[in-house]
Design a protein around this motif. Structure first.
Motif, PDB file in Angstrom:
ATOM      1  N   GLY A 126     -20.709  11.187 -52.950  1.00  0.00           N
ATOM      2  CA  GLY A 126     -20.368  12.389 -52.217  1.00  0.00           C
ATOM      3  C   GLY A 126     -19.073  13.030 -51.661  1.00  0.00           C
ATOM      4  O   GLY A 126     -19.143  14.530 -51.922  1.00  0.00           O
ATOM      5  N   TYR A 127     -18.123  12.281 -52.097  1.00  0.00           N
ATOM      6  CA  TYR A 127     -17.229  13.193 -51.268  1.00  0.00           C
ATOM      7  C   TYR A 127     -15.185  13.100 -52.503  1.00  0.00           C
ATOM      8  O   TYR A 127     -16.359  12.077 -53.674  1.00  0.00           O
ATOM      9  CB  TYR A 127     -16.510  11.963 -50.053  1.00  0.00           C
ATOM     10  N   GLY A 128     -14.993  14.045 -52.693  1.00  0.00           N
ATOM     11  CA  GLY A 128     -14.281  14.306 -53.791  1.00  0.00           C
ATOM     12  C   GLY A 128     -11.895  13.794 -52.852  1.00  0.00           C
ATOM     13  O   GLY A 128     -12.307  12.768 -51.913  1.00  0.00           O
ATOM     14  N   HIS A 129     -11.450  14.244 -53.374  1.00  0.00           N
ATOM     15  CA  HIS A 129     -10.247  13.959 -52.466  1.00  0.00           C
ATOM     16  C   HIS A 129      -9.910  14.134 -50.743  1.00  0.00           C
ATOM     17  O   HIS A 129      -9.308  13.310 -50.519  1.00  0.00           O
ATOM     18  CB  HIS A 129      -9.231  14.512 -53.481  1.00  0.00           C
ATOM     19  N   ASN A 130     -10.994  14.806 -50.599  1.00  0.00           N
ATOM     20  CA  ASN A 130     -10.648  15.058 -49.189  1.00  0.00           C
ATOM     21  C   ASN A 130     -11.487  14.254 -49.020  1.00  0.00           C
ATOM     22  O   ASN A 130     -13.175  15.061 -48.165  1.00  0.00           O
ATOM     23  CB  ASN A 130     -11.043  16.378 -49.049  1.00  0.00           C
TER      24      ASN A 130
END
Length: 273
Positions: free
Chosen positions: A249-253
């Motif tokens: 549910g999360y990308g690079h940030n």
């Protein structure tokens, strides 16, 4: 009224405070971490090579978290990530010199100097030099890994990298950083593993490690996959104290949801579990 009076008398008799003691936190800013390490500094070094220490007053032998910001290493400023304040740990947050004003390995050398400063000074802030954890996001995660894996950077200060209590890179490169590749005219999609890659320094006797990335389909340029390969190679050489976590549910940030994982890791390793 009778029951309430009995409660207070009971608290006094058995020695349990009625209220938890309030802890006061202090932020000491813009400490030059090269000041006691070298006699000469450039103007940019004096401007940029600063760190802040955030610590609870009146406490001792606390775990220490050294945090390197992300941003390239071409941008960014020292800060304390959301969720790390008031956790009864000492936070050291670091600025380092940036591309294009400097090129590699200067920013890695700065990171090592900041960690060396921490080993030599953190007892003044209630920190325990035996419980220093090095972490950061993206470029900061890469710097944490390089300082903890390539023994040459800290050895300049007579510090053994294996005295670091733990390494927790957030979404950090394990191949050679794309900024270093750019400085050498190599495109960001061309993977390189040389002495500026954490993967080059895979060894059995590194500190405990927790690798955290965003979801593999949402991350930057295969960041999960290179961490997964690093994890596997560490296992192959016999490193038993390493974990890899992928945050769906999360990308690079992915800093905010990773902070509780960092704190749990610090607590566990500080207690020797």
């Amino acid at each position: 009224m009778v029951k309430r009076s009995f409660f207070w008398i009971l608290m006094i008799c058995i020695g349990i405070p009625a209220f938890a003691q309030e802890v006061t936190y202090t932020l000491e800013e813009n400490i030059n971490y090269y000041e006691d390490l070298t006699e000469t500094q450039t103007d940019y070094q004096k401007e940029r090579c600063k760190l802040d220490v955030y610590y609870p007053q009146g406490m001792e032998k606390l775990p220490v978290i050294v945090w390197f910001h992300g941003g390239g290493p071409e941008a960014g400023e020292k800060h304390i990530p959301d969720g790390l304040k008031e956790k009864e740990v000492v936070i050291v947050t670091v600025n380092y010199r940036l591309h294009p004003k400097v090129q590699h390995p200067v920013y890695i050398e700065d990171a090592a100097a900041a960690v060396a400063w921490t080993f030599k000074n953190i007892d003044q802030y209630g920190g325990d030099k035996n419980k220093i954890f090095v972490t950061g996001h993206s470029a900061g995660g890469y710097l944490a890994s390089m300082v903890g894996l390539d023994t040459s950077y800290l050895s300049k200060y007579d510090i053994d990298t294996n005295d670091i209590a733990g390494l927790i890179p957030f979404s950090g490169h394990t191949i050679t950083h794309f900024t270093i590749r750019k400085e050498n005219g190599i495109p960001g999609t061309q993977a390189i593993v040389d002495k500026y890659a954490p993967l080059y320094h895979v060894r059995k006797d590194t500190p405990p490690m927790l690798l955290i990335t965003g979801n593999r389909e949402m991350e930057m340029l295969g960041r999960y996959e290179e961490n997964a390969y690093f994890y596997r190679m560490m296992k192959v050489v016999g490193h038993e104290n390493i974990e890899l976590m992928e945050l769906d549910g999360y990308g690079h940030n992915m800093v905010y949801p990773a902070v509780p994982l960092l704190l749990n890791f610090v607590k566990e390793k500080s207690q020797g579990e």
